[in-house]
Design a protein around this motif. Structure first.
Motif, PDB file in Angstrom:
ATOM      1  N   UNK A 369       0.821  -1.205   0.000  1.00 26.47           N
ATOM      2  CA  UNK A 369       0.000   0.000   0.000  1.00 26.47           C
ATOM      3  C   UNK A 369       0.851   1.250   0.000  1.00 26.47           C
ATOM      4  N   UNK A 370       0.184   2.390  -0.167  1.00 22.47           N
ATOM      5  CA  UNK A 370       0.877   3.673  -0.181  1.00 22.47           C
ATOM      6  C   UNK A 370      -0.078   4.774   0.233  1.00 22.47           C
ATOM      7  N   UNK A 371       0.477   5.849   0.819  1.00 19.13           N
ATOM      8  CA  UNK A 371      -0.269   7.058   1.161  1.00 19.13           C
ATOM      9  C   UNK A 371       0.386   8.255   0.488  1.00 19.13           C
ATOM     10  N   UNK A 372      -0.441   9.202   0.086  1.00 19.79           N
ATOM     11  CA  UNK A 372       0.066  10.441  -0.481  1.00 19.79           C
ATOM     12  C   UNK A 372      -0.567  11.610   0.255  1.00 19.79           C
ATOM     13  N   UNK A 373       0.274  12.459   0.870  1.00 22.81           N
ATOM     14  CA  UNK A 373      -0.186  13.638   1.594  1.00 22.81           C
ATOM     15  C   UNK A 373      -0.280  14.803   0.611  1.00 22.81           C
ATOM     16  N   UNK A 374      -1.500  15.108   0.170  1.00 24.09           N
ATOM     17  CA  UNK A 374      -1.719  16.146  -0.833  1.00 24.09           C
ATOM     18  C   UNK A 374      -1.382  17.517  -0.271  1.00 24.09           C
TER      19      UNK A 374
END
Length: 444
Positions: A369-374
């Motif tokens: 999985x991955x997260x992206x902090x916009x």
């Protein structure tokens, strides 16, 4: 609209979506574990200690005290199962063929919201679907005497109050309201014909249908014994349902009535989840998890018809389920976080009780999985999981089996599951002026 109203509305929107969602069981028996796109990237390792951010409150409501300000989270998981039941040539009805793929693709949404009142108290709300099942073999197949289609659907709404006692201990508790619906279908004999006619193509169906609303609670604690170490323990209670509905069958196949009003008492199991998260470096955190689900409370619910007479039953008699997981994340930079995890699940179903409705078995989960902090308010999560079955998954409905109806049925099961999840988190308040709160694991 006020900040609290907007945050709580996020969970309400998810509850509405749950009402139209179809669900596939992928947490042992007919449980659904897909409640967090973030935690799924770890195979749910550390879910009770906050690895899933706000959505970790499904396993441990006390994690809301790790969430500063006003926050909301939505996630959705697309479950893509493949399950084929292939009868052996020795089966008397072998000529009628296998089940085909009985797995139904499912979209499972969930929603969460938290509101920090001050540096001690938090309010939270979740809307989830903790139980679900859809299996749908071909209408005419060799095992139709034991199942044609099965559906279980649930919606659970859970408000909680979280209390941060000090810098190392927090707890939370809250009631839960749960809607539960079940519909089971199988072939029965033609009216006036011998019992064996239920195995023939075109045989009519009996349909058991019932639903109910029940109540339970969730509770949990988080403990931070050392800087960078978080331990979480969460509990979801049993929910007792008294299902009301009908048993429909062709005239003469189950008695003098074609449509019987029925009731049936069924408990959904309680669950204990333990998680630990440990910061290794500013960029790396590892997570571990353990989950126990008390499936053995299900027993064999009796289906009661008019006059208080038992007209049939629902033989379950599951064992308890266990789930062990390990995962890690790597903070690539200020925007990207990568994660991965594996898990081993001991199913509550084995060959002794395995049915054509739910041919479950022990499984291995592998996830990334991955997260992206916009920006400082908005972030996105994605995850992918493949589930492998371990060992042979056999169905052996022979004399002595709880489902046996006079017709031997022996088959092999070929199954696998793919899950794709996506989610978003949003802070409704301005992080720069929000009430200060020191997170227990790392910066959120």
């Amino acid at each position: 609209m006020g900040l609290l109203s907007r945050s709580l509305s996020l969970a309400a929107v998810s509850a509405a979506a749950l009402i139209v969602a179809q669900s596939g069981a992928h947490a042992g028996a007919f449980g659904l574990r897909e409640q967090s796109a973030t935690a799924q990237g770890y195979s749910f390792a550390g879910a009770a200690s906050g690895s899933g951010y706000l959505s970790s409150m499904f396993w441990n409501p006390a994690v809301i005290t790790m969430m500063p300000g006003w926050q909301g989270e939505l996630s959705a998981s697309l479950i893509i199962p493949r399950v084929d039941i292939n009868p052996l040539p020795s089966v008397p009805t072998f000529v009628f063929g296998g089940s085909g793929d009985i797995g139904e693709d499912a979209l499972v949404p969930s929603g969460y919201a938290s509101f920090q009142i001050n540096d001690t108290f938090w309010l939270g709300l979740s809307s989830t679907s903790p139980y679900g099942l859809v299996t749908d073999p071909r209408q005419n197949w060799s095992g139709q005497l034991y199942s044609r289609s099965s559906r279980i659907f649930s919606v659970n709404v859970n408000p909680v109050l979280g209390v941060k006692v000090n810098d190392w201990f927090s707890f939370a508790v809250g009631p839960s309201l749960q809607y539960f619906d079940i519909r089971l279908k199988r072939a029965v004999p033609f009216p006036g014909a011998p019992a064996a006619s239920a195995t023939l193509p075109g045989a009519p169906s009996a349909i058991l249908d019932g639903d109910d609303i029940g109540f339970g609670f969730t509770a949990g604690v988080t403990i931070t014994p050392l800087a960078g170490t978080t331990i979480g323990i969460g509990y979801r209670s049993q929910v007792e349902h008294e299902l009301e509905g009908s048993l429909e069958a062709p005239f003469g196949s189950i008695g003098p009535f074609a449509n019987l009003p029925i009731t049936a008492k069924l408990k959904t199991p309680d669950q204990l989840t333990v998680g630990i998260s440990q910061v290794i470096t500013p960029a790396i955190t590892i997570h571990a998890g353990f989950e126990w689900t008390n499936w053995s409370v299900l027993k064999t619910p009796l289906v009661i018809g008019p006059g208080g007479i038992a007209v049939t039953d629902i033989p379950l008699n599951y064992k308890d389920g266990y789930f062990y997981s390990l995962g890690a994340d790597y903070r690539l930079n200020d925007q990207w976080t990568l994660r991965a995890g594996v898990a081993y699940e001991q199913s509550p179903i084995d060959t002794e009780i395995r049915s054509t409705r739910l041919p479950d078995s022990d499984r291995i989960w592998a996830s990334i999985g991955a997260s992206y902090q916009w920006n400082d308010r908005l972030s996105f999560d994605v995850a992918y999981t493949h589930i492998f079955t371990t060992g042979d998954t056999d169905i052996r409905i022979l004399p002595g089996h709880q489902d046996f109806e006079g017709l031997p049925f022996v088959a092999n099961v070929d199954a696998s599951v793919d899950i794709i999840s996506a989610g978003l988190r949003y802070r409704w308040d301005n992080p720069k002026v929000a009430i200060p709160a020191v997170p227990l694991v790392r910066k959120y």
